[in-house]
Design a protein around this motif. Structure first.
Motif, PDB file in Angstrom:
ATOM      1  N   MET A   1       0.848  -1.191   0.000  1.00  0.00           N
ATOM      2  CA  MET A   1       0.000   0.000   0.000  1.00  0.00           C
ATOM      3  C   MET A   1       0.884   1.242   0.000  1.00  0.00           C
ATOM      4  N   GLY A   2       0.434   2.284  -0.663  1.00  0.00           N
ATOM      5  CA  GLY A   2       1.225   3.497  -0.794  1.00  0.00           C
ATOM      6  C   GLY A   2       1.239   4.336   0.469  1.00  0.00           C
ATOM      7  N   GLU A   3       1.780   5.520   0.319  1.00  0.00           N
ATOM      8  CA  GLU A   3       1.978   6.419   1.458  1.00  0.00           C
ATOM      9  C   GLU A   3       0.972   7.572   1.395  1.00  0.00           C
ATOM     10  N   TRP A   4       0.353   7.866   2.534  1.00  0.00           N
ATOM     11  CA  TRP A   4      -0.511   9.043   2.643  1.00  0.00           C
ATOM     12  C   TRP A   4       0.351  10.267   2.893  1.00  0.00           C
ATOM     13  N   ARG A   5       0.074  11.344   2.141  1.00  0.00           N
ATOM     14  CA  ARG A   5       0.819  12.592   2.261  1.00  0.00           C
ATOM     15  C   ARG A   5      -0.147  13.744   2.470  1.00  0.00           C
ATOM     16  N   PRO A   6       0.325  14.868   2.999  1.00  0.00           N
ATOM     17  CA  PRO A   6      -0.565  16.030   3.128  1.00  0.00           C
ATOM     18  C   PRO A   6      -1.124  16.451   1.778  1.00  0.00           C
ATOM     19  N   ASP A   7      -2.365  16.867   1.768  1.00  0.00           N
ATOM     20  CA  ASP A   7      -3.022  17.281   0.535  1.00  0.00           C
ATOM     21  C   ASP A   7      -3.056  18.802   0.442  1.00  0.00           C
ATOM     22  N   ILE A   8      -3.311  19.313  -0.758  1.00  0.00           N
ATOM     23  CA  ILE A   8      -3.369  20.759  -0.973  1.00  0.00           C
ATOM     24  C   ILE A   8      -4.522  21.409  -0.221  1.00  0.00           C
ATOM     25  N   LEU A   9      -5.517  20.628   0.205  1.00  0.00           N
ATOM     26  CA  LEU A   9      -6.661  21.193   0.920  1.00  0.00           C
ATOM     27  C   LEU A   9      -6.342  21.518   2.374  1.00  0.00           C
ATOM     28  N   GLY A  10      -5.186  21.097   2.851  1.00  0.00           N
ATOM     29  CA  GLY A  10      -4.760  21.509   4.185  1.00  0.00           C
ATOM     30  C   GLY A  10      -5.154  20.524   5.271  1.00  0.00           C
ATOM     31  N   ASP A  11      -5.243  21.035   6.498  1.00  0.00           N
ATOM     32  CA  ASP A  11      -5.465  20.198   7.676  1.00  0.00           C
ATOM     33  C   ASP A  11      -6.690  19.303   7.505  1.00  0.00           C
ATOM     34  N   GLY A  12      -6.514  18.051   7.870  1.00  0.00           N
ATOM     35  CA  GLY A  12      -7.611  17.106   7.815  1.00  0.00           C
ATOM     36  C   GLY A  12      -7.719  16.347   6.511  1.00  0.00           C
ATOM     37  N   PHE A  13      -6.894  16.683   5.523  1.00  0.00           N
ATOM     38  CA  PHE A  13      -6.964  16.021   4.220  1.00  0.00           C
ATOM     39  C   PHE A  13      -5.593  15.458   3.847  1.00  0.00           C
ATOM     40  N   GLU A  14      -5.607  14.226   3.359  1.00  0.00           N
ATOM     41  CA  GLU A  14      -4.394  13.565   2.900  1.00  0.00           C
ATOM     42  C   GLU A  14      -4.649  12.955   1.525  1.00  0.00           C
ATOM     43  N   GLN A  15      -3.569  12.694   0.802  1.00  0.00           N
ATOM     44  CA  GLN A  15      -3.706  12.089  -0.523  1.00  0.00           C
ATOM     45  C   GLN A  15      -2.725  10.945  -0.694  1.00  0.00           C
ATOM     46  N   GLN A  16      -3.103  10.016  -1.577  1.00  0.00           N
ATOM     47  CA  GLN A  16      -2.239   8.886  -1.921  1.00  0.00           C
ATOM     48  C   GLN A  16      -2.302   8.674  -3.433  1.00  0.00           C
ATOM     49  N   THR A  17      -1.162   8.531  -4.061  1.00  0.00           N
ATOM     50  CA  THR A  17      -1.090   8.263  -5.495  1.00  0.00           C
ATOM     51  C   THR A  17      -1.315   6.778  -5.752  1.00  0.00           C
ATOM     52  N   LEU A  18      -2.156   6.485  -6.751  1.00  0.00           N
ATOM     53  CA  LEU A  18      -2.482   5.103  -7.109  1.00  0.00           C
ATOM     54  C   LEU A  18      -1.906   4.809  -8.488  1.00  0.00           C
ATOM     55  N   PRO A  19      -0.802   4.074  -8.603  1.00  0.00           N
ATOM     56  CA  PRO A  19      -0.205   3.780  -9.910  1.00  0.00           C
ATOM     57  C   PRO A  19      -1.134   2.898 -10.749  1.00  0.00           C
ATOM     58  N   LEU A  20      -1.252   3.238 -12.037  1.00  0.00           N
ATOM     59  CA  LEU A  20      -2.137   2.510 -12.944  1.00  0.00           C
ATOM     60  C   LEU A  20      -1.415   2.065 -14.217  1.00  0.00           C
ATOM     61  N   GLY A  21      -0.102   2.015 -14.156  1.00  0.00           N
ATOM     62  CA  GLY A  21       0.653   1.591 -15.335  1.00  0.00           C
ATOM     63  C   GLY A  21       0.955   2.766 -16.248  1.00  0.00           C
ATOM     64  N   SER A  22       0.908   2.537 -17.549  1.00  0.00           N
ATOM     65  CA  SER A  22       1.222   3.588 -18.505  1.00  0.00           C
ATOM     66  C   SER A  22       0.408   3.372 -19.770  1.00  0.00           C
ATOM     67  N   ASP A  23       0.325   4.441 -20.585  1.00  0.00           N
ATOM     68  CA  ASP A  23      -0.299   4.361 -21.894  1.00  0.00           C
ATOM     69  C   ASP A  23       0.565   5.128 -22.884  1.00  0.00           C
ATOM     70  N   ALA A  24       0.011   5.483 -24.025  1.00  0.00           N
ATOM     71  CA  ALA A  24       0.803   6.151 -25.057  1.00  0.00           C
ATOM     72  C   ALA A  24       1.323   7.508 -24.610  1.00  0.00           C
ATOM     73  N   GLU A  25       0.717   8.087 -23.571  1.00  0.00           N
ATOM     74  CA  GLU A  25       1.150   9.396 -23.073  1.00  0.00           C
ATOM     75  C   GLU A  25       2.053   9.287 -21.853  1.00  0.00           C
ATOM     76  N   GLY A  26       2.406   8.088 -21.433  1.00  0.00           N
ATOM     77  CA  GLY A  26       3.317   7.920 -20.317  1.00  0.00           C
ATOM     78  C   GLY A  26       2.644   7.373 -19.073  1.00  0.00           C
ATOM     79  N   GLU A  27       3.208   7.723 -17.919  1.00  0.00           N
ATOM     80  CA  GLU A  27       2.733   7.227 -16.623  1.00  0.00           C
ATOM     81  C   GLU A  27       1.274   7.622 -16.388  1.00  0.00           C
ATOM     82  N   VAL A  28       0.488   6.667 -15.888  1.00  0.00           N
ATOM     83  CA  VAL A  28      -0.914   6.917 -15.573  1.00  0.00           C
ATOM     84  C   VAL A  28      -1.133   6.641 -14.092  1.00  0.00           C
ATOM     85  N   VAL A  29      -1.737   7.612 -13.403  1.00  0.00           N
ATOM     86  CA  VAL A  29      -2.052   7.450 -11.985  1.00  0.00           C
ATOM     87  C   VAL A  29      -3.441   8.017 -11.711  1.00  0.00           C
ATOM     88  N   ALA A  30      -4.041   7.554 -10.632  1.00  0.00           N
ATOM     89  CA  ALA A  30      -5.174   8.225 -10.019  1.00  0.00           C
ATOM     90  C   ALA A  30      -4.714   8.705  -8.640  1.00  0.00           C
TER      91      ALA A  30
END
Length: 320
Positions: A1-30
Motif C-alpha cells: 500500500m502506498g503512502e498518505w501525504r498532506p493534501d493541498i486542501l490543508g489540515d484534515g486532508f491527505e492524498q495517496q497516489t495510485l499507480p495505474l501503469g502507462s499508456d501512449a502518453e506515459g505514466e498513468v495514476v489516479a
C-alpha cells in the motif's frame, strides 16, 4: 500500500497516489484523497459504518471540503478520487481528462476501493458522483452489482445536452471520426459562464494551474464517443443495484450568452432530460429538484446549497 501525504486542501486532508501503469502518453495514476471523521463522530455518528467515494465531473477535481465535512461529521470515512489525467493525477504531456471508454475507470475505482478497505472491513459503500463522474459511477455500479449500498448523483450527465434524438443521429458521425482521429479537436463551446457564476457566488476557490480551466478542457472525438456510448447504455436502462438519490437544479439556462439567471440555474445540462434519464438507472430512484441550484448543487448560493445538504441528509438518514 502506498503512502498518505498532506493534501493541498490543508489540515484534515491527505492524498495517496495510485499507480495505474502507462499508456501512449506515459505514466498513468489516479489520486485518492481522504478526510477522516473526528473521534466523537466516528463513535456516535449515524454513518460511522459507511465509506463514501466521491468522483468529480469534467474539467474538475476534488476540492469540496464542505461536502467532505458533511459526511465526516456524521462518522463516515470520506474519500474522493481524482481520476487519471485530472487534477492531482494530471501529468505533463497528457490530454486532460481523455479516455476512449468509460470502463477504463474501472481500474481507478478498483485501486481506490482496495486502499479504502471497505469490503474487507464489512463497511457500507456510498458512491457520490458529480456530472461526468455521475455517469461514470452509474455505469460502474451497473457493472458491479451489490458492491454499493447507495448511489448519490449530483447533476449527473446521463444524457447529451441536445437530447436523445439528436444523440442518436450524432452517434454514427462521432464514432466514425473517433476511429480515425480520436484525439482530433472540437470547437470550443464552453464560454466560461458556469465558472463565472461560481466566482460571482464566491463558491469557487483558486485552483492550481490547468486543473479547472474557466472554459473547460479541450474535447476530442474519442472521448465524446465514449460519453455518447455511456448515454446510450443509460437510455436502454441499467440497474445500479441499490437506491439512487439524484440532486438537480429546478431549471436550466442555455449557455449561449451571459444571463444573470445562470447564478441560480444549471447552465451546463438540460435538467429535465437528466431527470427523465435518471428514472432508468434503478428500481428505487429519488429525484430532488432544488430551486436556485447551480450545476454543482453544492456550489450554489447559500439558500440553495442548504436545501441540497438537507436533501442529502434525508437520503443518508434513510441509509443509516
Amino acid at each position: 500500500m502506498g503512502e498518505w501525504r498532506p493534501d493541498i486542501l490543508g489540515d484534515g486532508f491527505e492524498q495517496q497516489t495510485l499507480p495505474l501503469g502507462s499508456d501512449a502518453e506515459g505514466e498513468v495514476v489516479a489520486t485518492l484523497v481522504r478526510s477522516r471523521p473526528h473521534a466523537g463522530a466516528r463513535l456516535f455518528g449515524a454513518l460511522r459504518e459507511v465509506d463514501v467515494l466521491y468522483v468529480h465531473g469534467w474539467s474538475d477535481y476534488f476540492f469540496q471540503t464542505d461536502l467532505a465535512r458533511f459526511f465526516t461529521d456524521r462518522g463516515a470515512r470520506f474519500h474522493a478520487l481524482d481520476l487519471r489525467k485530472y487534477g492531482r493525477s494530471l501529468r505533463p504531456g497528457q490530454a486532460p481528462g481523455y479516455v476512449a471508454a468509460l470502463d477504463v475507470y474501472d481500474a481507478d475505482i478498483a485501486a481506490a476501493l482496495e486502499v479504502m478497505g471497505t469490503s474487507a472491513e464489512g463497511r457500507r459503500l456510498v458512491l457520490l458522483g458529480h456530472s461526468t463522474g455521475g455517469l461514470t459511477l452509474t455505469l460502474w455500479a451497473a457493472r458491479h452489482p451489490g458492491v454499493a449500498d447507495a448511489l448519490v448523483l449530483n447533476s449527473p450527465w446521463l444524457e447529451l445536452q441536445l437530447g436523445p434524438l439528436a444523440r442518436q443521429a450524432l452517434a454514427p458521425i462521432v464514432q466514425a471520426r473517433a476511429r480515425f482521429d480520436p484525439l482530433g479537436t472540437h470547437p470550443v463551446v464552453d464560454l466560461g459562464f458556469y465558472t463565472r457564476a461560481q466566482r460571482d457566488l464566491g463558491t469557487l476557490p483558486d485552483s492550481p494551474e490547468g486543473w479547472r480551466p474557466a472554459q473547460g478542457f479541450p474535447t476530442h472525438p474519442g472521448w465524446l464517443a465514449a460519453i455518447i456510448a455511456g448515454h446510450a447504455r443509460v437510455a436502454s436502462g441499467v440497474d445500479v443495484g441499490c437506491p439512487a438519490l439524484v440532486l438537480l437544479s429546478a431549471r436550466s439556462t442555455p449557455a449561449l450568452s451571459w444571463n444573470d439567471a445562470m447564478r441560480a440555474t444549471d447552465s451546463v445540462l438540460v435538467v429535465d432530460d437528466i431527470a427523465r434519464a435518471a428514472t432508468r438507472i434503478s428500481s428505487t430512484v429519488t429525484i430532488t429538484r432544488i430551486d436556485g441550484a447551480l450545476h454543482d448543487v453544492f456550489l450554489s448560493a447559500p439558500d440553495a446549497r442548504a436545501r441540497a445538504f438537507d436533501a442529502l441528509d434525508a437520503g443518508m438518514r434513510g441509509l443509516a
